[in-house]
Design a protein around this motif. Sequence first.
Motif, short mmCIF file in Angstrom:
data_model
loop_
_atom_site.label_atom_id
_atom_site.label_comp_id
_atom_site.label_asym_id
_atom_site.label_seq_id
_atom_site.Cartn_x
_atom_site.Cartn_y
_atom_site.Cartn_z
N LEU A 49 0.82 -1.22 0.00
CA LEU A 49 0.00 0.00 0.00
C LEU A 49 0.85 1.27 0.00
O LEU A 49 0.53 2.25 -0.68
N ALA A 50 1.91 1.25 0.76
CA ALA A 50 2.76 2.45 0.83
C ALA A 50 3.28 2.83 -0.55
O ALA A 50 3.29 4.01 -0.94
N ALA A 51 3.72 1.86 -1.30
CA ALA A 51 4.22 2.11 -2.65
C ALA A 51 3.10 2.60 -3.54
O ALA A 51 3.30 3.47 -4.40
N PHE A 52 1.90 2.04 -3.36
CA PHE A 52 0.77 2.48 -4.19
C PHE A 52 0.46 3.94 -3.92
O PHE A 52 0.23 4.72 -4.85
N TRP A 53 0.42 4.37 -2.64
CA TRP A 53 0.12 5.77 -2.35
C TRP A 53 1.14 6.70 -2.99
O TRP A 53 0.81 7.76 -3.48
N ARG A 54 2.39 6.25 -3.00
CA ARG A 54 3.45 7.09 -3.55
C ARG A 54 3.43 7.13 -5.07
O ARG A 54 3.63 8.17 -5.69
N GLU A 55 3.20 5.95 -5.71
CA GLU A 55 3.45 5.84 -7.14
C GLU A 55 2.21 5.60 -7.99
O GLU A 55 2.18 5.96 -9.16
N GLY A 56 1.21 5.00 -7.45
CA GLY A 56 0.08 4.62 -8.28
C GLY A 56 -1.17 5.44 -8.05
O GLY A 56 -2.04 5.54 -8.93
N TYR A 57 -1.31 6.01 -6.87
CA TYR A 57 -2.54 6.71 -6.51
C TYR A 57 -2.82 7.88 -7.45
O TYR A 57 -3.97 8.10 -7.84
N ARG A 58 -1.81 8.66 -7.79
CA ARG A 58 -2.04 9.87 -8.57
C ARG A 58 -2.72 9.54 -9.89
O ARG A 58 -3.65 10.25 -10.32
#
Length: 838
Positions: A797-806
Amino acid sequence: MRTGGLELPVRTALPGLAEALEGHGAAVLSAPPGTGKTTLVPLALAGLLEAFPGPPRRVLVAEPRRLAVRAAARRMAWLLGESVGGRVGFTVRGERRVGPDTRVEVVTTGVLLQRLQRDPELPGVDTVVLDECHERHLDADTALAFLLDVRAALRPELRLVLASATADTDAWAELLDGAPVVAAEGVSHPVEAVWAPPPGTVRPPHGTRVDPALLEHVAATVRRALAERDGDVLCFLPGVGEIARVAGQLDGVEVLQLHGQAPQAVQDAALAAGQRRRVVLATSVAESSLTVPGVRVVVDSGLTREPRTDHARGLSGLVTVRTSLAAARQRAGRAGREAPGTVYRCWAEVEDARAARFPTPEIALADLTSFALQAACWGDPDATGLALPDPPPAGAMAAARTTLRALDAVDADGRPTDRGRAIARTGLHPRLARALLDGAAAVGSRRAAELVALLSEEPPRALGDDLAHIWRTVRQGNDPYARRWKDETRRLEQQIDRSSGESAEAHAAAAVGLVVGLAYPERLAKARGGSEGGEGAYLMASGTAAQVQGGSRLPAGGWLAIAVADRPAGSPSARVLRAVAIDEATARRAGGPLLDGREEVHWSTRQREVTARRVETLGAVELAAAPLTAPDPALVREALLTGLEREGVGALLSWPPAAAGLRERLAFLHRTLGGVWPDVSDAALLASAEQWLEPELSRARRRADLERIDTAAALQRLLPWASGQAGRLEELAPERITVPSGSRIRVDYSGDRPVLAVKLQELFGWDAAPALADGRAPLTVHLLSPAGRPAAVTGDLAAFWREGYRAVRADLRGRYPRHPWPEDPTTAEPTRRANPRK
């Protein structure tokens, strides 16, 4: 004494044979066909030859066939200038011609076995000659083993000669404890081999069937031999039927048919010199023990018959096979007995590379019921103590003992009963002896004897397949077969204990059926109804399908008592060759030991349900059936387990979400942690049904009862309660996980990895999803749009918030403007709701 006999080549071996017997008491005589071993040697051993003087002795000569017995006795009597019954006599089943002065008696090996069983010491006999031991007949092998026991324990002075027409004598000498081998050289007239394969394609033998094209070729080869060579022609064919077919294709020449069923006059004519050129068509009886004078040419079909037994189905018969190389040499040698000769071989020379070197011993192929009874009466039920050239196959012996137990011929330990000894004394196959002894009380001694004689003396094929019709025909006949049958009837009638009664209550057809059924109860057969086999289809009590052949005299439908049947190679059904129509009452009477009444409870795949019936059967044949209202619970339970096995636990049990979810969680833990966590696959659940489905399974009576089982509660019984790990189920594989929004979301364990599917907005501020199974299985998170559709998948999840969420935010906020799409999801407030309307 006619001097012609003294010119036989074996005379040179007589001094050596006498010396071997004097020193060792036993000897192996190797002498090719035509050397005189069958005729001159017994006379010399009995002291009846002036040229080879010796003390008078009584000699018993055992031959494998009745035809050879009579021929050998006649020849020896002729050499002495006497008639049979003087100093030379013979005994075969049903005929005995000996006198007070008889010094040489020729018998069949079967008669020798009977005498050994009655009195093993063979009182009055000084020497026994087992002729043609190389042919490996079962009776001859058995007689040899018995004689070795007699010499070892009762009469060490009894002299024993094994006479073989082949040179492979080492094994025989070893059986005789290193006895000397005495060889006689034959007359070395050269025999030219002419290879005469069929010009076209010929199908290989199939069961007893021989391709007519081959028989046409054999007949053509005989005609060719008559045109190219001088002298009589001896043609070897596998059986009586083939002899008849070839005879029908030969015109303009005298044709004699030589086989075991041939009339005595034909046998005599074949074994005497002819006045004009002739063709002798013969089975393997002419290979070694008989001399056919005048023969200069041999035509060899290359085929012979061997026994085969289907122990599982209780069927036995003959099959046509390729002649062994040793037998082919024996046959060819017949052309060189008196002068140079020729053998026409009806196959290609290269085929010899695939042929067997020697004939297969009969003990390896035959029905061993008679042998097993002989061994039991001898005191060795397992035959393990007998000095046999080859041991009996274990499977064949087991089948034989089963048959003997069913006949009450042996006890549970294999020892003969009084009834078994009575059966053995008849000289018949145990099945036929049972029919004779038990049938006499039911249909009368005379009828029983007539019918058993009909079964033991095979009728000509031309009489058809209906035994009732055959019986009526033969009773009125006076042909050679009818005369032989009547002689056998008289012999058998003398075997019956008249105190057993003289009932004649059964009418003719029923009498035939009853006697046949007593002999072969597992061949009692009922017509199959509907489309189960078509016209002429039957089911035998043994469970084997049977088919009546086209052109049969037997009436359609109903019941049959089958006497003779075989199963052609590749055929799903046995072929009915001889039978009689009967009614059910006769079938029940004859097959009494096979009658059975039982509760039959099983799982019906067609109905997908438990069926329960009270069934009456005769072996595999169903006689009657009725529904069973209160079946044995244990049988019902087994039927339900069968249903679970066939249909699958997933199909017959109910799996509501709670039960399906628990099963998936357990499967996940078994896959991830193993150890105490149970396997809950279909196969494993079926194997452990007694553990997790009881007591519900024992109370169930039908499929609906299985469907009502609470499988979620039942699965709880598989949890590792004893180890204390059961209490950690929710910790290791939680059913639901609480997310930052406060929602409790169900975990999906149906795939390879656990999945948490949740709306993206409910996870704001959550850096990582928990790992399950003590941290060994990270959760895969399916991030859903506000509409519940997949927006992204991540295990971090942490990686998703940083890289995929936008990218997801840019794609979805225009479509879902009422839902929060913060710039920084890691600090935003998680929510299950949309923004309030303005």
